[in-house]
Write an enzyme that holds these catalytic residues in place. Structure first.
Site, PDB file in Angstrom:
ATOM      1  N   ASP A  76       7.801 -31.913  46.915  1.00  0.00           N
ATOM      2  CA  ASP A  76       7.916 -30.718  45.816  1.00  0.00           C
ATOM      3  C   ASP A  76       9.398 -30.382  45.858  1.00  0.00           C
ATOM      4  O   ASP A  76       9.947 -30.654  46.814  1.00  0.00           O
ATOM      5  CB  ASP A  76       6.872 -29.784  45.952  1.00  0.00           C
ATOM      6  CG  ASP A  76       7.307 -28.980  47.135  1.00  0.00           C
ATOM      7  OD1 ASP A  76       7.379 -29.686  48.111  1.00  0.00           O
ATOM      8  OD2 ASP A  76       7.613 -27.902  46.952  1.00  0.00           O
ATOM      9  N   GLU A 107       6.025 -27.157  49.804  1.00  0.00           N
ATOM     10  CA  GLU A 107       7.013 -26.416  50.709  1.00  0.00           C
ATOM     11  C   GLU A 107       7.869 -25.306  50.202  1.00  0.00           C
ATOM     12  O   GLU A 107       8.138 -24.075  50.372  1.00  0.00           O
ATOM     13  CB  GLU A 107       7.942 -27.330  51.610  1.00  0.00           C
ATOM     14  CG  GLU A 107       8.457 -27.007  52.668  1.00  0.00           C
ATOM     15  CD  GLU A 107      10.013 -26.380  52.425  1.00  0.00           C
ATOM     16  OE1 GLU A 107      10.491 -25.620  53.175  1.00  0.00           O
ATOM     17  OE2 GLU A 107      10.266 -26.453  51.160  1.00  0.00           O
TER      18      GLU A 107
END
Length: 467
Positions: free
Chosen positions: A108, A170
């Site tokens: 991500d 994250e």
């Protein structure tokens, strides 16, 4: 490659000729690696649970899973985590009696921000001046690429177990993988954990991150009335909330720029790699003639002492602002704390201080938005010695150590869940990467060197071997 025989001394069984062979394999993979990174960067995998399921994140997870299978891991699966994100796990079991290494990255990315500030499309990998530009090129798809290159370069030669976990949330800090680890400790259990979400102090300088600052995010709100009032008619005796807030914020630092929150120590000293003043000026784009802050060295201020930044304010913008006394104002504060400081305790000290210094008996609210604990890595185990030797061999110069300002809460989750595991932080980033900012980029040489170092580590890692 300089002094290979000496630099690789901490890698049992990795002969100089093997180093040259693996280096050649890594180099041969770089052209296809650029294409693979371009495919990864093209997916805007921004995880935001407020917006519901993301097709982009699902596409990214599937692409990562396919890449791990292609890299030779026989067991690849998608893991649903408690925050709604999807992590990708690849696994090759350890031979009997052999250790297991866990490799970490995340797919991500941060939102691109203002597209007008990018010199090329944020989700199209673009080569410019010898660097590859695009959101996630460094943080953290470039690090994921290093795992893939290393695995392809070594094949099934490493006589160890290998797990690769690639997180999907994250950047949001919503704790999905942390909660998953706590609930399923056996899934990611390993003897050594390599977190590729860090980087080097400069291009070409191999660095192991040994300390992470913790983080406190808080919002302070000040209220003095129920309505804005005409500054000509009421300005003077009518308390101005914005002026009160500015006065409160001004007490958080002394004239030198040290954080001055009572009870929060601000005299720590960093004993690792130095950070020259002029390099910080260049890395942080400080204007000529503007002073650096703090009474310690740059490294002290960055990695051993608290730092407090005002990262946003809620107040009328300059354009269209009425001539009125403000009845309310707010600021978002970001407090970074070094290892050894409890972030929740630091937040309480900050909140108490803001309330104590508020002038004119204004109404004050302080809200804790989130926090992450600091982390200090062990540097005396066989994994650390093997990785230091691998980095030195890959770069042709000894590895150094440094701290990092960003908090990675997963490090503490790993440390608590797997207390006997060594945890190491490396990565492709360096100051020119501009992570989280427009024009994020990565130096291809860093991808090649980190991938080579990781490949050599996988080949030479042997717990108990004295490097």
């Amino acid at each position: 490659m300089q002094a290979v025989a000496d630099l690789s001394a901490g890698l049992p069984g990795v002969r100089p000729e093997l180093v040259a062979d693996v280096a050649g394999r890594v180099r041969a993979l770089m052209p296809s690696a650029r294409e693979e990174l371009a495919e990864l960067v093209a997916i805007p995998a921004v995880f935001d649970p407020r917006l519901g399921p993301s097709e982009d994140c699902a596409r990214a997870a599937d692409l990562v899973a396919a890449a791990l299978r292609d890299a030779g891991l026989p067991d690849v699966r998608l893991l649903a985590t408690p925050d709604g994100s999807t992590a990708v796990l690849g696994h090759r079991p350890a031979p009997p009696g052999a250790p297991t290494v866990l490799l970490y990255a995340h797919y991500d990315v941060q939102p691109p921000g203002d597209a007008a500030r990018w010199d090329s499309p944020p989700f199209a990998l673009t080569e410019r001046d010898g660097r590859w530009y695009g959101r996630g090129a460094a943080d953290c798809k470039g690090n994921l690429l290093c795992h893939l290159i290393a695995l392809r370069a070594v094949g099934d030669a490493p006589r160890i177990g290998i797990k690769v976990i690639v997180e999907g949330s994250e950047e949001q800090g919503t704790g999905g993988l942390e909660r998953f680890v706590e609930q399923n400790p056996d899934v990611l259990a390993a003897d050594t954990i390599v977190i590729a979400d860090s980087g080097n102090v400069a291009v070409g300088v191999p660095t192991m991150t040994t300390a992470l600052r913790g983080m406190v995010s808080a919002v302070v709100r000040v209220a003095t009335g129920t309505s804005g009032m005409h500054s000509g008619t009421f300005g003077g005796p009518t308390p101005d909330a914005l002026l009160a807030l500015v006065a409160m914020l001004a007490t958080l630092h002394n004239e030198a720029g040290d954080v001055t929150i009572p009870g929060l120590a601000n005299g720590g000293v960093w004993n690792g790699e130095a950070y020259p003043d002029e390099r910080l000026r260049a890395d942080a784009h400080v204007l000529p003639g503007v002073d650096l802050l703090g009474s310690g060295t740059v490294a002290d201020q960055l990695w051993a002492r608290p730092a407090l930044t005002v990262i946003g304010m809620e107040t009328p913008p300059l354009t269209g602002a009425p001539s009125s006394v403000q009845p309310s104002a707010a600021a978002r504060l970001n407090l970074r704390v070094p290892p050894g400081v409890d972030p929740e305790a630091a937040y309480q000290l900050l909140a108490d201080h803001l309330r104590a210094v508020a002038p004119w008996r204004v109404h004050v609210e302080v809200e804790l938005e989130g926090h992450g604990a600091p982390f200090r890595a062990s540097t005396d185990g066989p994994g650390h010695r093997a990785m230091a030797a691998a980095l030195a061999t890959a770069y042709g110069r000894p590895a150094t150590t440094a701290g990092q300002g960003g908090a990675i809460p997963l490090c503490n989750t790993f440390a608590t869940t797997y207390p006997d595991a060594e945890i190491m932080l490396i990565g492709v980033s360096e100051p020119a990467c501009l992570m989280h900012a427009p024009n994020e980029s990565v130096a291809p040489s860093e991808i090649e060197h980190i991938a080579l170092a990781e490949a050599l580590f996988l080949l030479g890692y042997a717990p108990g071997a004295d490097g």
